[in-house]
Design a protein around this motif. Structure first.
Motif, PDB file in Angstrom:
ATOM      1  N   TYR A  49      42.487  39.722  28.238  1.00 12.15           N
ATOM      2  CA  TYR A  49      43.150  39.808  29.547  1.00 12.15           C
ATOM      3  C   TYR A  49      43.523  38.438  30.113  1.00 12.15           C
ATOM      4  O   TYR A  49      44.283  38.349  31.079  1.00 12.15           O
ATOM      5  CB  TYR A  49      42.332  40.633  30.554  1.00 12.15           C
ATOM      6  N   ARG A  83      23.139  47.207  36.223  1.00  6.69           N
ATOM      7  CA  ARG A  83      23.870  47.073  37.488  1.00  6.69           C
ATOM      8  C   ARG A  83      23.297  47.997  38.557  1.00  6.69           C
ATOM      9  O   ARG A  83      23.338  47.688  39.753  1.00  6.69           O
ATOM     10  CB  ARG A  83      25.353  47.344  37.235  1.00  6.69           C
ATOM     11  N   THR A  84      22.760  49.139  38.139  1.00  6.72           N
ATOM     12  CA  THR A  84      22.190  50.058  39.139  1.00  6.72           C
ATOM     13  C   THR A  84      20.916  49.464  39.733  1.00  6.72           C
ATOM     14  O   THR A  84      20.683  49.562  40.945  1.00  6.72           O
ATOM     15  CB  THR A  84      21.906  51.428  38.496  1.00  6.72           C
ATOM     16  N   ASP A 131      33.569  53.208  39.009  1.00  5.43           N
ATOM     17  CA  ASP A 131      33.180  52.769  40.347  1.00  5.43           C
ATOM     18  C   ASP A 131      33.999  53.507  41.412  1.00  5.43           C
ATOM     19  O   ASP A 131      35.090  53.986  41.133  1.00  5.43           O
ATOM     20  CB  ASP A 131      33.384  51.262  40.492  1.00  5.43           C
ATOM     21  N   THR A 152      27.379  40.286  28.706  1.00  5.47           N
ATOM     22  CA  THR A 152      28.019  40.949  27.571  1.00  5.47           C
ATOM     23  C   THR A 152      27.046  42.004  27.077  1.00  5.47           C
ATOM     24  O   THR A 152      25.975  41.664  26.588  1.00  5.47           O
ATOM     25  CB  THR A 152      28.313  39.926  26.453  1.00  5.47           C
ATOM     26  N   GLY A 153      27.376  43.265  27.254  1.00  7.44           N
ATOM     27  CA  GLY A 153      26.443  44.331  26.863  1.00  7.44           C
ATOM     28  C   GLY A 153      25.278  44.403  27.829  1.00  7.44           C
ATOM     29  O   GLY A 153      25.468  44.608  29.037  1.00  7.44           O
ATOM     30  N   LYS A 210      36.358  35.253  24.972  1.00  8.70           N
ATOM     31  CA  LYS A 210      35.087  34.998  24.269  1.00  8.70           C
ATOM     32  C   LYS A 210      34.493  36.272  23.640  1.00  8.70           C
ATOM     33  O   LYS A 210      33.653  36.181  22.751  1.00  8.70           O
ATOM     34  CB  LYS A 210      34.067  34.329  25.208  1.00  8.70           C
ATOM     35  N   CYS A 222      39.281  42.705  27.097  1.00  6.00           N
ATOM     36  CA  CYS A 222      38.155  41.824  27.461  1.00  6.00           C
ATOM     37  C   CYS A 222      38.631  40.380  27.501  1.00  6.00           C
ATOM     38  O   CYS A 222      39.793  40.084  27.229  1.00  6.00           O
ATOM     39  CB  CYS A 222      36.999  42.003  26.478  1.00  6.00           C
ATOM     40  N   VAL A 247      30.634  60.080  36.360  1.00  4.94           N
ATOM     41  CA  VAL A 247      29.323  60.062  37.037  1.00  4.94           C
ATOM     42  C   VAL A 247      28.225  60.142  35.979  1.00  4.94           C
ATOM     43  O   VAL A 247      28.261  61.006  35.100  1.00  4.94           O
ATOM     44  CB  VAL A 247      29.199  61.252  38.023  1.00  4.94           C
ATOM     45  N   ALA A 248      27.270  59.219  36.079  1.00  6.43           N
ATOM     46  CA  ALA A 248      26.214  59.145  35.064  1.00  6.43           C
ATOM     47  C   ALA A 248      25.371  60.410  35.037  1.00  6.43           C
ATOM     48  O   ALA A 248      24.951  60.910  36.087  1.00  6.43           O
ATOM     49  CB  ALA A 248      25.316  57.950  35.372  1.00  6.43           C
ATOM     50  N   GLY A 292      35.209  48.841  36.986  1.00  4.15           N
ATOM     51  CA  GLY A 292      35.650  49.016  38.374  1.00  4.15           C
ATOM     52  C   GLY A 292      36.539  47.894  38.880  1.00  4.15           C
ATOM     53  O   GLY A 292      36.469  47.510  40.047  1.00  4.15           O
ATOM     54  N   LYS A 293      37.389  47.349  38.006  1.00  5.16           N
ATOM     55  CA  LYS A 293      38.232  46.214  38.424  1.00  5.16           C
ATOM     56  C   LYS A 293      39.707  46.568  38.506  1.00  5.16           C
ATOM     57  O   LYS A 293      40.533  45.739  38.866  1.00  5.16           O
ATOM     58  CB  LYS A 293      38.067  45.035  37.453  1.00  5.16           C
ATOM     59  N   GLU A 323      28.012  39.643  37.017  1.00  2.00           N
ATOM     60  CA  GLU A 323      28.981  40.615  36.480  1.00  2.00           C
ATOM     61  C   GLU A 323      29.679  40.061  35.246  1.00  2.00           C
ATOM     62  O   GLU A 323      30.794  40.434  34.920  1.00  2.00           O
ATOM     63  CB  GLU A 323      30.010  41.033  37.550  1.00  2.00           C
TER      64      GLU A 323
HETATM   65  N1  LIG Z   1      29.602  55.921  37.634  1.00  2.00           N
HETATM   66  C1  LIG Z   1      28.304  55.745  37.501  1.00  2.00           C
HETATM   67  O1  LIG Z   1      27.513  56.694  37.522  1.00  2.00           O
HETATM   68  C2  LIG Z   1      27.794  54.335  37.324  1.00  2.00           C
HETATM   69  C3  LIG Z   1      26.432  54.091  37.104  1.00  2.00           C
HETATM   70  C4  LIG Z   1      26.034  52.779  36.915  1.00  2.00           C
HETATM   71  C5  LIG Z   1      26.961  51.748  36.967  1.00  2.00           C
HETATM   72  N2  LIG Z   1      28.271  52.031  37.229  1.00  2.00           N
HETATM   73  C6  LIG Z   1      29.300  50.991  37.280  1.00  2.00           C
HETATM   74  O2  LIG Z   1      29.770  50.821  35.964  1.00  2.00           O
HETATM   75  C7  LIG Z   1      30.352  49.523  35.870  1.00  2.00           C
HETATM   76  C8  LIG Z   1      30.004  48.950  34.545  1.00  2.00           C
HETATM   77  O3  LIG Z   1      28.641  48.651  34.474  1.00  2.00           O
HETATM   78  P1  LIG Z   1      28.171  47.711  33.308  1.00  2.00           P
HETATM   79  O4  LIG Z   1      26.701  47.627  33.363  1.00  2.00           O
HETATM   80  O5  LIG Z   1      28.832  48.115  32.051  1.00  2.00           O
HETATM   81  O6  LIG Z   1      28.820  46.340  33.793  1.00  2.00           O
HETATM   82  P2  LIG Z   1      28.546  44.920  33.234  1.00  2.00           P
HETATM   83  O7  LIG Z   1      27.863  45.014  31.908  1.00  2.00           O
HETATM   84  O8  LIG Z   1      27.920  44.090  34.291  1.00  2.00           O
HETATM   85  O9  LIG Z   1      30.044  44.384  33.007  1.00  2.00           O
HETATM   86  C9  LIG Z   1      30.145  43.072  32.635  1.00  2.00           C
HETATM   87  C10 LIG Z   1      31.446  42.892  31.898  1.00  2.00           C
HETATM   88  O10 LIG Z   1      32.521  43.087  32.809  1.00  2.00           O
HETATM   89  C11 LIG Z   1      33.589  42.295  32.420  1.00  2.00           C
HETATM   90  N3  LIG Z   1      34.362  41.867  33.566  1.00  2.00           N
HETATM   91  C12 LIG Z   1      33.900  41.237  34.659  1.00  2.00           C
HETATM   92  N4  LIG Z   1      34.919  41.010  35.509  1.00  2.00           N
HETATM   93  C13 LIG Z   1      36.036  41.519  34.907  1.00  2.00           C
HETATM   94  C14 LIG Z   1      37.405  41.580  35.289  1.00  2.00           C
HETATM   95  N5  LIG Z   1      37.842  41.088  36.455  1.00  2.00           N
HETATM   96  N6  LIG Z   1      38.273  42.177  34.440  1.00  2.00           N
HETATM   97  C15 LIG Z   1      37.851  42.686  33.265  1.00  2.00           C
HETATM   98  N7  LIG Z   1      36.570  42.639  32.856  1.00  2.00           N
HETATM   99  C16 LIG Z   1      35.683  42.060  33.674  1.00  2.00           C
HETATM  100  C17 LIG Z   1      32.982  41.095  31.737  1.00  2.00           C
HETATM  101  O11 LIG Z   1      33.735  40.942  30.566  1.00  2.00           O
HETATM  102  P3  LIG Z   1      34.504  39.609  30.199  1.00  2.00           P
HETATM  103  O12 LIG Z   1      33.439  38.550  30.030  1.00  2.00           O
HETATM  104  O13 LIG Z   1      35.210  39.966  28.948  1.00  2.00           O
HETATM  105  O14 LIG Z   1      35.360  39.340  31.388  1.00  2.00           O
HETATM  106  C18 LIG Z   1      31.556  41.499  31.378  1.00  2.00           C
HETATM  107  O15 LIG Z   1      31.347  41.533  29.973  1.00  2.00           O
HETATM  108  C19 LIG Z   1      29.838  48.714  37.046  1.00  2.00           C
HETATM  109  O16 LIG Z   1      30.923  48.419  37.874  1.00  2.00           O
HETATM  110  C20 LIG Z   1      28.837  49.628  37.731  1.00  2.00           C
HETATM  111  O17 LIG Z   1      28.912  49.513  39.126  1.00  2.00           O
HETATM  112  C21 LIG Z   1      28.698  53.303  37.377  1.00  2.00           C
END
Ligand SMILES: NC(=O)c1ccc[n+]([C@@H]2O[C@H](COP(=O)([O-])OP(=O)(O)OC[C@H]3O[C@@H](n4cnc5c(N)ncnc54)[C@H](OP(=O)(O)O)[C@@H]3O)[C@@H](O)[C@H]2O)c1
Length: 304
Positions: free
Chosen positions: A178, A22-23, A219, A291-292, A162, A159, A245-246, A198-199, A288
């Motif tokens: 959910y 995502r970054t 987020d 999965t993983g 699926k 989650c 924070v990462a 972040g939802k 978005e």
């Molecule tokens: N804080 C930091 O330093 C930092 C750094 C990088 C990224 N981030 C943030 O961390 C977050 C997670 O990143 P990631 O790579 O793990 O994300 P990701 O893999 O893209 O997340 C995808 C998952 O989110 C779930 N999802 C999507 N919409 C949803 C909803 N409305 N409600 C519940 N689940 C939902 C989906 O699951 P389902 O199919 O089960 O819905 C999908 O499996 C991102 O928002 C990103 O911006 C933060």
């Protein structure tokens, strides 16, 4: 591009696999506009994206002592890994690849897990503590479920239908679909709620936190309300908000290698694309809905 030359304290890694996360997508799209102050106002500061890497050491600088030419390594760095070669400092978040893992699997470990670790460390998890992970099927979420379980917490994962079985197989004690149930309305409470996608806002989750409970967001939230609430709840109220924070460190990468070799952690891979299909891969990550993790193979035959 010219092949980079390692400095004294760097390794030159021939990359076999990397990921699109995502970054990467956030830096490339530079949205919302404010992000451009970090990613480059008029044009991208980073010409080559890609944070996670797994590959083989091709050359080392004179001061490098931990790695030698031919070593298999994995890790995470500040971009540049969507390429055949990358230089990384010996002291950075890089380690020898876990035994028994392919390069593809190893490339998909560090980003989500290091973010999850940064979040969980603020939560004082352990025996007798409960955590709800919202967005448990994403890169951060799948890591958080496994790590929280490792730390001894009682884990509830949220989650989509699926992904219920997958998330259960990662160690969640309870899984909430959910689409069937809203965790904020079922009357159950937790010591920690990690919103890994972040939802959900802290206010939405307030009633699901135990007294002195902690909400951790990954987020910023609408108009940056998550860090603002983190600041405010530092002094006001018994329920706290924290912003994860990462932080990417060698110590964490070594910790993850240990867990993997002890069969306590696995990288979840949704899709794998060759590097040439990076555009398709990025489009998928931007749904978005992955999965993983989404892997890019740079040297297809070696990656597996
Ligand atoms: N804080 C930091 O330093 C930092 C750094 C990088 C990224 N981030 C943030 O961390 C977050 C997670 O990143 P990631 O790579 O793990 O994300 P990701 O893999 O893209 O997340 C995808 C998952 O989110 C779930 N999802 C999507 N919409 C949803 C909803 N409305 N409600 C519940 N689940 C939902 C989906 O699951 P389902 O199919 O089960 O819905 C999908 O499996 C991102 O928002 C990103 O911006 C933060």
């Amino acid at each position: 591009m010219e092949q980079p030359v390692p400095e004294e304290d760097q390794l030159l890694v021939r990359i076999h696999a990397t990921t699109v996360n995502r970054t990467d997508c956030g830096f490339r799209s530079a949205k919302p506009f404010i992000v451009r102050y970090f990613t480059g106002l008029l044009r991208p500061k980073r010409r080559i994206l890609g944070m996670e890497l797994a590959g083989e050491v091709e050359a080392v600088g004179a001061a490098v002592s931990e790695f030698a030419v031919g070593d298999q390594v994995f890790g995470v760095k500040g971009f540049g890994a969507h390429a055949e070669f990358v230089c990384i400092r010996e002291s950075a978040a890089v380690a020898h690849k876990p035994t028994g893992m392919t390069f593809e699997q190893a490339a998909a470990v560090c980003d989500g897990a290091c973010i999850a670790l940064s979040c969980l460390r603020t939560a004082d998890l352990g025996q007798g503590r409960s955590i709800l992970v919202h967005g448990a099927s994403g890169s951060v979420g799948t890591a958080a479920v496994q790590l929280a379980r490792h730390f001894g917490a009682e884990v509830t994962a949220v989650c989509n239908t699926k992904n219920v079985e997958l998330v259960r197989s990662l160690g969640a004690h309870e899984v909430i679909d959910y689409l069937q149930e809203d965790f904020a309305k079922n009357g159950k409470t937790y010591d920690v709620i990690l919103d890994a996608v972040g939802k959900r806002s802290p206010l939405w989750c307030r009633g699901s936190l135990k007294p002195r409970g902690i909400f951790i967001g990954t987020d910023l939230g609408f108009l940056g309300h998550v860090p603002l609430m983190a600041l405010a709840t530092k002094w006001i109220g018994e329920k706290k908000v924290k912003m994860g924070v990462a932080r990417y460190t060698k110590k964490d990468v070594l910790f993850l290698k240990e867990l993997i070799e002890a069969d306590e952690y696995q990288a979840v891979i949704d899709r794998s694309y060759p590097l040439e299909d990076v555009v398709e891969a990025a489009r998928y990550v931007e749904t978005e809905q992955k999965t993983g993790n989404v892997v890019l193979t740079v040297n297809g035959a070696r990656a597996r």
